[in-house]
Design a protein around this motif. Structure first.
Motif, PDB file in Angstrom:
ATOM      1  N   SER A 166       0.828  -1.208   0.000  1.00  0.00           N
ATOM      2  CA  SER A 166       0.000   0.000   0.000  1.00  0.00           C
ATOM      3  C   SER A 166       0.859   1.254   0.000  1.00  0.00           C
ATOM      4  N   VAL A 167       2.129   1.126   0.471  1.00  0.00           N
ATOM      5  CA  VAL A 167       3.033   2.276   0.483  1.00  0.00           C
ATOM      6  C   VAL A 167       3.319   2.754  -0.933  1.00  0.00           C
ATOM      7  N   THR A 168       3.279   1.816  -1.896  1.00  0.00           N
ATOM      8  CA  THR A 168       3.611   2.164  -3.279  1.00  0.00           C
ATOM      9  C   THR A 168       2.411   2.702  -4.049  1.00  0.00           C
ATOM     10  N   LEU A 169       1.277   2.914  -3.376  1.00  0.00           N
ATOM     11  CA  LEU A 169       0.087   3.411  -4.081  1.00  0.00           C
ATOM     12  C   LEU A 169       0.293   4.796  -4.676  1.00  0.00           C
ATOM     13  N   PHE A 170       1.299   5.541  -4.111  1.00  0.00           N
ATOM     14  CA  PHE A 170       1.527   6.885  -4.634  1.00  0.00           C
ATOM     15  C   PHE A 170       1.923   6.848  -6.105  1.00  0.00           C
ATOM     16  N   ILE A 171       2.468   5.693  -6.566  1.00  0.00           N
ATOM     17  CA  ILE A 171       2.866   5.579  -7.968  1.00  0.00           C
ATOM     18  C   ILE A 171       1.644   5.725  -8.870  1.00  0.00           C
ATOM     19  N   VAL A 172       0.481   5.287  -8.389  1.00  0.00           N
ATOM     20  CA  VAL A 172      -0.742   5.412  -9.181  1.00  0.00           C
ATOM     21  C   VAL A 172      -1.124   6.880  -9.355  1.00  0.00           C
ATOM     22  N   VAL A 173      -0.784   7.697  -8.340  1.00  0.00           N
ATOM     23  CA  VAL A 173      -1.172   9.115  -8.377  1.00  0.00           C
ATOM     24  C   VAL A 173      -0.296   9.908  -9.343  1.00  0.00           C
ATOM     25  N   LEU A 174       0.970   9.498  -9.483  1.00  0.00           N
ATOM     26  CA  LEU A 174       1.920  10.290 -10.261  1.00  0.00           C
ATOM     27  C   LEU A 174       1.487  10.554 -11.701  1.00  0.00           C
ATOM     28  N   PRO A 175       0.994   9.543 -12.456  1.00  0.00           N
ATOM     29  CA  PRO A 175       0.550   9.857 -13.824  1.00  0.00           C
ATOM     30  C   PRO A 175      -0.586  10.877 -13.856  1.00  0.00           C
ATOM     31  N   VAL A 176      -1.476  10.821 -12.876  1.00  0.00           N
ATOM     32  CA  VAL A 176      -2.590  11.774 -12.836  1.00  0.00           C
ATOM     33  C   VAL A 176      -2.055  13.186 -12.607  1.00  0.00           C
ATOM     34  N   ILE A 177      -1.111  13.314 -11.652  1.00  0.00           N
ATOM     35  CA  ILE A 177      -0.527  14.632 -11.374  1.00  0.00           C
ATOM     36  C   ILE A 177       0.202  15.160 -12.607  1.00  0.00           C
ATOM     37  N   GLY A 178       0.952  14.278 -13.276  1.00  0.00           N
ATOM     38  CA  GLY A 178       1.670  14.701 -14.483  1.00  0.00           C
ATOM     39  C   GLY A 178       0.721  15.165 -15.573  1.00  0.00           C
ATOM     40  N   LEU A 179      -0.409  14.487 -15.690  1.00  0.00           N
ATOM     41  CA  LEU A 179      -1.381  14.833 -16.734  1.00  0.00           C
ATOM     42  C   LEU A 179      -2.024  16.195 -16.484  1.00  0.00           C
ATOM     43  N   VAL A 180      -2.435  16.434 -15.229  1.00  0.00           N
ATOM     44  CA  VAL A 180      -3.096  17.715 -14.942  1.00  0.00           C
ATOM     45  C   VAL A 180      -2.085  18.872 -15.006  1.00  0.00           C
ATOM     46  N   GLN A 222       0.004  15.072  -4.228  1.00  0.00           N
ATOM     47  CA  GLN A 222      -1.294  15.464  -4.778  1.00  0.00           C
ATOM     48  C   GLN A 222      -1.689  16.906  -4.499  1.00  0.00           C
ATOM     49  N   THR A 223      -1.029  17.592  -3.550  1.00  0.00           N
ATOM     50  CA  THR A 223      -1.432  18.960  -3.218  1.00  0.00           C
ATOM     51  C   THR A 223      -0.276  19.951  -3.259  1.00  0.00           C
ATOM     52  N   VAL A 224       0.837  19.623  -2.585  1.00  0.00           N
ATOM     53  CA  VAL A 224       1.931  20.592  -2.464  1.00  0.00           C
ATOM     54  C   VAL A 224       2.552  20.897  -3.823  1.00  0.00           C
ATOM     55  N   ARG A 225       2.957  19.859  -4.550  1.00  0.00           N
ATOM     56  CA  ARG A 225       3.637  20.107  -5.828  1.00  0.00           C
ATOM     57  C   ARG A 225       2.738  20.763  -6.876  1.00  0.00           C
ATOM     58  N   PRO A 226       1.513  20.259  -7.114  1.00  0.00           N
ATOM     59  CA  PRO A 226       0.721  20.871  -8.191  1.00  0.00           C
ATOM     60  C   PRO A 226      -0.004  22.151  -7.798  1.00  0.00           C
ATOM     61  N   LEU A 227      -0.228  22.412  -6.482  1.00  0.00           N
ATOM     62  CA  LEU A 227      -1.062  23.544  -6.094  1.00  0.00           C
ATOM     63  C   LEU A 227      -0.363  24.528  -5.147  1.00  0.00           C
ATOM     64  N   ILE A 228       0.053  24.038  -3.985  1.00  0.00           N
ATOM     65  CA  ILE A 228       0.537  24.941  -2.942  1.00  0.00           C
ATOM     66  C   ILE A 228       1.835  25.638  -3.346  1.00  0.00           C
ATOM     67  N   TYR A 229       2.817  24.872  -3.829  1.00  0.00           N
ATOM     68  CA  TYR A 229       4.086  25.504  -4.202  1.00  0.00           C
ATOM     69  C   TYR A 229       3.921  26.514  -5.347  1.00  0.00           C
ATOM     70  N   PRO A 230       3.221  26.176  -6.453  1.00  0.00           N
ATOM     71  CA  PRO A 230       3.036  27.192  -7.507  1.00  0.00           C
ATOM     72  C   PRO A 230       2.302  28.437  -7.003  1.00  0.00           C
ATOM     73  N   MET A 231       1.326  28.257  -6.111  1.00  0.00           N
ATOM     74  CA  MET A 231       0.596  29.416  -5.593  1.00  0.00           C
ATOM     75  C   MET A 231       1.505  30.253  -4.691  1.00  0.00           C
TER      76      MET A 231
END
Length: 238
Positions: free
Chosen positions: A55-69, A117-126
């Protein structure tokens, strides 16, 4: 006693800043060999460990979604949004995010935020966009790195001190289980969670204050870097 050499290998490897995956793997193999395990048994234990904590590796599933958005302009939209909120500085934005992160973690919503899912795509750019709007120019790399570090750090502080207030989190159950089994006591999880509230409040005030003070630090850093290009041009025309 020799099996503890694996711990020493981890400490030395991290101190030398070697690849963490290689360090941990080598330490695990060394510990297994010194503990009398065969290579096949060591490989089997690695497999069991991976399967047990997959379950620790579930973040890998999120990465393509973050890259796409991000490819379709999420960071640019974040900067555009923060450009309209003129009352939000970098420090105020990060302090506000800490409040949200800590409160949501305190009610068990740990997965609502996070670095990927939050810091890299939203918080840091803002946060970076707020600083660029305030100073009217692109930020130096050193300032960008400081904003990046504080954006990740505020997420860590918020979730770390917020989750202990939630009674059903793993850390609370670990504390009560360890105390009950080791010392023969009966520790109520609700009491541990209630006693975590003063610590969480102190963390919120102290680190939130640090984030507000971060605005002044940015002022000094940008003053050292020089005035905005428009002001430089005006001074050159005189």
């Amino acid at each position: 006693m020799l099996v503890l050499i694996g711990v020493l290998l981890v400490v030395v490897g991290f101190a030398l800043r070697l690849n963490p995956l290689v360090v941990v793997t080598v330490a695990g193999i060394a510990t297994g060999l010194l503990g009398g395990l065969s290579p096949g048994k060591i490989l089997n234990e690695f497999g069991n460990g991976f399967a047990g904590s997959r379950s620790v590796t579930l973040f890998i599933v999120v990465l393509p979604v973050i890259g796409l958005v991000e490819r379709f302009g999420l960071q640019e939209q974040s900067r555009r949004l923060i450009g309209k909120l003129t009352f939000l500085t970098t420090g105020r934005l990060l302090a506000s995010y800490q409040v949200i992160r800590q409160v949501t973690a305190a009610v068990g919503l740990m997965s609502i935020g996070g670095h990927a899912q939050t810091v890299r795509p939203l918080i840091y750019p803002m946060a970076e966009g707020a600083a660029e709007r305030r100073y009217g120019r692109k930020l130096p790399e050193a300032v960008q790195e400081r904003i990046k570090g504080h954006s990740a750090g505020v997420d860590n502080v918020g979730v770390f001190f917020g989750e202990d207030v939630f009674i059903a989190v793993g850390s609370i159950l670990l504390i009560t289980g360890f105390v009950d089994s080791t010392y023969g006591l009966k520790l109520d999880a609700l009491h541990v969670a209630l006693w975590a509230i003063p610590t969480a409040v102190c963390a919120l005030l102290i680190h939130g204050g640090r984030m507000l003070y971060f605005d002044r630090q940015l002022d000094r850093l940008m003053a050292v870097d020089g005035p905005p290009p428009a002001l430089k041009k005006k001074e050159a025309d005189r």
